[in-house]
Design an enzyme around this catalytic site. Structure first.
Site, mmCIF file in Angstrom:
data_model
loop_
_atom_site.group_PDB
_atom_site.id
_atom_site.type_symbol
_atom_site.label_atom_id
_atom_site.label_comp_id
_atom_site.label_asym_id
_atom_site.label_seq_id
_atom_site.Cartn_x
_atom_site.Cartn_y
_atom_site.Cartn_z
ATOM 1 N N PRO A 104 80.901 -103.335 24.711
ATOM 2 C CA PRO A 104 81.217 -101.920 24.557
ATOM 3 C C PRO A 104 80.235 -100.990 25.284
ATOM 4 O O PRO A 104 79.032 -101.065 25.092
ATOM 5 C CB PRO A 104 81.152 -101.708 23.036
ATOM 6 N N GLU A 105 80.800 -100.161 26.134
ATOM 7 C CA GLU A 105 80.057 -99.082 26.786
ATOM 8 C C GLU A 105 80.750 -97.787 26.363
ATOM 9 O O GLU A 105 81.531 -97.794 25.414
ATOM 10 C CB GLU A 105 80.085 -99.269 28.312
ATOM 11 N N HIS A 159 82.135 -113.989 10.443
ATOM 12 C CA HIS A 159 81.445 -113.004 11.279
ATOM 13 C C HIS A 159 81.602 -111.573 10.780
ATOM 14 O O HIS A 159 81.090 -110.644 11.399
ATOM 15 C CB HIS A 159 81.929 -113.117 12.725
ATOM 16 N N ARG A 195 77.400 -111.750 17.110
ATOM 17 C CA ARG A 195 76.011 -112.005 17.481
ATOM 18 C C ARG A 195 75.015 -111.183 16.672
ATOM 19 O O ARG A 195 73.820 -111.267 16.941
ATOM 20 C CB ARG A 195 75.847 -111.812 18.976
ATOM 21 N N ARG A 238 64.012 -89.268 40.659
ATOM 22 C CA ARG A 238 63.783 -90.687 40.405
ATOM 23 C C ARG A 238 63.610 -91.448 41.700
ATOM 24 O O ARG A 238 64.270 -91.163 42.695
ATOM 25 C CB ARG A 238 64.969 -91.277 39.636
#
Length: 304
Positions: free
Chosen positions: A2-3, A93, A112, A162
């Site tokens: 997921p982003e 899970h 996880r 940057r």
DNA sequence: ACGCCTACCTGCTTGC
DNA sequence: TGCAAGCAGGTAGGCG
């Protein structure tokens, strides 16, 4: 993975299922996921509170609760949300369960166990206060790339400050919030920029291409409800963006622009996918690339 | 500011 | 076949 688009999809699909309901109880079998306050206080703190709103900030879900409370859900790598009846079968899970006043359950499944939960407070402006309430929880995050305040001029200013390389920079949440490994690679391909290109070396035209690429790939991914790769799925089922990715996961397959094979390198311990023809590095920066890529891989045991 | 490392986790893939 | 190392990556924290 997921982003921003995946978490945005989760927020949109979660909202109609939980807004207006009161959390009546909470149970977890993985209390280490609770970041703030301690697990007992978290359970007591959410119980009896109504969900007023579901929003997204960066890759975090923000549930506004009554009494100026804000519950944070970080799904990270493998978190999945379900709102189901208590009779629905689960599996090992599913680690966190919120009972809701309409008889349903909000379940968090997280293979996880990287996901995190937290209960914080909102101030008058609706901002989420951090654990010590002196600093906003999201103070360290950069701008939201789809917010109207994220203009080309603002992006240029940040970029020129940057000196690092573009790929790690796009993954830096303090630079721009919400981009992860998939959409960093996709945006760089769209902008025809090499992942190792130095941020302060872009022409004005290249800066504009990157700005537009970031926004367009995120918008397209939200429209397609995210990329269902590995564990990601949303409440209404899988997204479709995985069928429309140009480079991520397409190693050896033809570039959509030039038909040459997509390459994969490892950069900052992240798989990086790009077209070495369409995304060329200026000659002056090629030494840097060689030095980076020839650096010995990390060693050392991963198990103890 | 920047790059690099480690830790957190489990399941799938790869190599012997 | 069986075992185990390698790998996937979002985020926090540490080091130089």
């Amino acid at each position: 993975m997921p982003e921003l688009p995946e978490v945005e999809t989760m927020a949109r699909e979660l909202a109609p299922r939980v807004v207006g309901r009161t959390i009546t109880a909470f149970h977890t079998d993985w209390p280490r996921a609770i970041r703030h306050p301690d697990p007992g206080d978290f359970a007591a703190g959410v119980a009896g509170r109504e969900v007023l709103d579901v929003a997204r900030r960066a890759k975090w879900l923000v549930l506004s609760l009554t009494d100026d409370a804000a519950m944070i859900i970080q799904v990270k790598m493998t978190g999945q949300l379900f709102v189901v009846s208590p009779e629905t079968g689960g599996d090992r899970h599913v680690h966190h369960v919120f009972a809701l006043s309409d008889g349903m359950e909000l379940r968090i499944r997280d293979t996880r166990k990287f996901g995190r939960l937290g209960l914080y407070r909102r101030n008058e402006a609706g901002r989420v206060l951090g654990a010590d309430e002196a600093v906003e929880l999201f103070a360290g995050h950069g701008p939201e790339p789809l917010d109207p305040s994220f203009t080309l001029a603002a992006f240029r200013k940040r970029l020129r400050a940057r000196r690092g390389r573009l790929k790690p920079l796009l993954l830096d949440q303090s630079f721009v919030a919400g981009i992860g490994n998939i959409y960093a690679d996709e945006a760089l391909w769209l902008a025809r920029l090499h992942p190792l290109r130095r941020a302060d070396s872009l022409t004005p035209a290249a800066e504009r291409r990157l700005y537009r690429a970031i926004r367009s790939v995120l918008i397209e991914a939200i429209e397609r409800r995210g990329s269902s790769i590995d564990d990601y799925t949303s409440l209404d089922g899988d997204g479709q963006m995985q069928h429309h990715l140009r480079v991520y996961g397409r190693i050896g397959r033809p570039c959509h622009r030039c038909r040459r094979p997509i390459r994969r390198i490892v950069l900052g311990a992240r798989g990086t996918h790009f077209c070495s023809w369409c995304q060329r590095l200026p000659a002056s920066q090629r030494g840097l690339a060689t030095a980076t890529l020839l650096r010995s891989p990390r060693t050392g045991a991963r198990r103890d």
